[in-house]
Design a protein around this motif. Structure first.
Motif, PDB file in Angstrom:
ATOM      1  N   UNK A  10       4.418   1.611  -0.229  1.00  0.00           N
ATOM      2  CA  UNK A  10       3.447   2.167   0.727  1.00  0.00           C
ATOM      3  C   UNK A  10       2.044   1.680   0.392  1.00  0.00           C
ATOM      4  N   UNK A  11       1.686   1.671  -0.890  1.00  0.00           N
ATOM      5  CA  UNK A  11       0.346   1.266  -1.307  1.00  0.00           C
ATOM      6  C   UNK A  11       0.079  -0.181  -0.910  1.00  0.00           C
ATOM      7  N   UNK A  12       1.067  -1.067  -1.135  1.00  0.00           N
ATOM      8  CA  UNK A  12       0.882  -2.467  -0.724  1.00  0.00           C
ATOM      9  C   UNK A  12       0.681  -2.570   0.787  1.00  0.00           C
ATOM     10  N   UNK A  13       1.461  -1.830   1.545  1.00  0.00           N
ATOM     11  CA  UNK A  13       1.342  -1.881   3.006  1.00  0.00           C
ATOM     12  C   UNK A  13      -0.014  -1.326   3.464  1.00  0.00           C
ATOM     13  N   UNK A  14      -0.457  -0.238   2.872  1.00  0.00           N
ATOM     14  CA  UNK A  14      -1.745   0.346   3.268  1.00  0.00           C
ATOM     15  C   UNK A  14      -2.907  -0.558   2.861  1.00  0.00           C
ATOM     16  N   UNK A  15      -2.787  -1.242   1.718  1.00  0.00           N
ATOM     17  CA  UNK A  15      -3.810  -2.197   1.298  1.00  0.00           C
ATOM     18  C   UNK A  15      -3.881  -3.354   2.297  1.00  0.00           C
ATOM     19  N   UNK A 119      -9.282   8.563   4.749  1.00  0.00           N
ATOM     20  CA  UNK A 119      -8.162   8.028   5.511  1.00  0.00           C
ATOM     21  C   UNK A 119      -8.609   7.334   6.802  1.00  0.00           C
ATOM     22  N   UNK A 120      -7.821   6.347   7.205  1.00  0.00           N
ATOM     23  CA  UNK A 120      -7.930   5.767   8.535  1.00  0.00           C
ATOM     24  C   UNK A 120      -6.629   6.133   9.241  1.00  0.00           C
ATOM     25  N   UNK A 121      -6.736   7.050  10.191  1.00  0.00           N
ATOM     26  CA  UNK A 121      -5.556   7.587  10.857  1.00  0.00           C
ATOM     27  C   UNK A 121      -5.468   7.087  12.294  1.00  0.00           C
ATOM     28  N   UNK A 164       1.958   3.979   9.355  1.00  0.00           N
ATOM     29  CA  UNK A 164       1.202   3.063   8.512  1.00  0.00           C
ATOM     30  C   UNK A 164       0.613   3.750   7.289  1.00  0.00           C
ATOM     31  N   UNK A 165       0.622   5.080   7.291  1.00  0.00           N
ATOM     32  CA  UNK A 165      -0.040   5.849   6.241  1.00  0.00           C
ATOM     33  C   UNK A 165       0.984   6.676   5.466  1.00  0.00           C
ATOM     34  N   UNK A 166       0.862   6.661   4.159  1.00  0.00           N
ATOM     35  CA  UNK A 166       1.702   7.525   3.338  1.00  0.00           C
ATOM     36  C   UNK A 166       1.124   8.929   3.421  1.00  0.00           C
ATOM     37  N   UNK A 167       1.891   9.842   3.964  1.00  0.00           N
ATOM     38  CA  UNK A 167       1.490  11.243   4.030  1.00  0.00           C
ATOM     39  C   UNK A 167       2.744  12.093   4.130  1.00  0.00           C
TER      40      UNK A 167
END
Length: 177
Positions: A10-15, A119-121, A164-167
């Motif tokens: 998730x971190x790689x995708x959000x980056x 966050x960018x939601x 797109x966001x880990x939550x």
């Protein structure tokens, strides 16, 4: 486990979302040429240096704290009747009466965890008879209220429709404490 196990990917995708595909892949391709292992701090510094963006908040919130954001969303349509369903979803009533044009969807987002995230939601307003309206909002506060104008009857409002966001999500089980 449903959150912890995939957190790295998730971190790689959000980056990637944060700095864009071109910059992300360009930087990622240079990592093996460094010839050494990087600590998480060094990795964050490397991406910050080569992306031209200050990513310290990004790495700090995703790598230096446990858990994920828990976002509560509530929405309503001004001058409309909204029916609540048994599964706690909402839909705009067929009997909705409009007094203004364009219509306004009011969305309230609340971060429920004690330590706030930056966050960018993405929010999607789905309409019955027309294309969806997608808006990206930035949220670093406990609660944020936004309004989105629409010309059509609202079917649903979805938070992070493309995931797109880990939550935390209801499918993960009970909310974390």
């Amino acid at each position: 486990h449903r959150i912890i196990n995939p957190k790295g990917s998730w971190i790689w995708q959000m980056l990637r979302e944060e700095i864009g595909d071109k910059s992300f892949y360009k930087i990622l391709k240079t990592l093996p040429t460094l010839g050494k292992e990087l600590s998480l701090q060094e990795l964050g510094d490397y991406f910050t240096l080569h992306s031209g963006k200050d990513l310290s908040y990004f790495f700090d919130q995703w790598l230096n704290r446990a858990g994920t954001p828990v976002i509560n969303m509530d929405w309503s349509v001004n001058n409309a009747i909204v029916d609540s369903q048994r599964d706690n979803t909402k839909t705009e009533s067929v009997l909705a009466q409009w007094e203004e044009d364009p219509k306004t969807v009011e969305i309230t987002l609340t971060q429920e965890q004690s330590e706030l995230y930056n966050l960018k939601l993405e929010i999607e307003v789905q309409l019955y008879y027309g294309p969806s309206i997608v808006q990206v909002i930035e949220m670093s506060e406990k609660q944020k209220v936004i309004e989105i104008k629409t010309e059509g009857r609202v079917r649903n409002v979805v938070l992070d429709p493309k995931r797109k966001m880990l939550m935390w999500r209801p499918s993960y089980g009970p909310k974390p404490k």
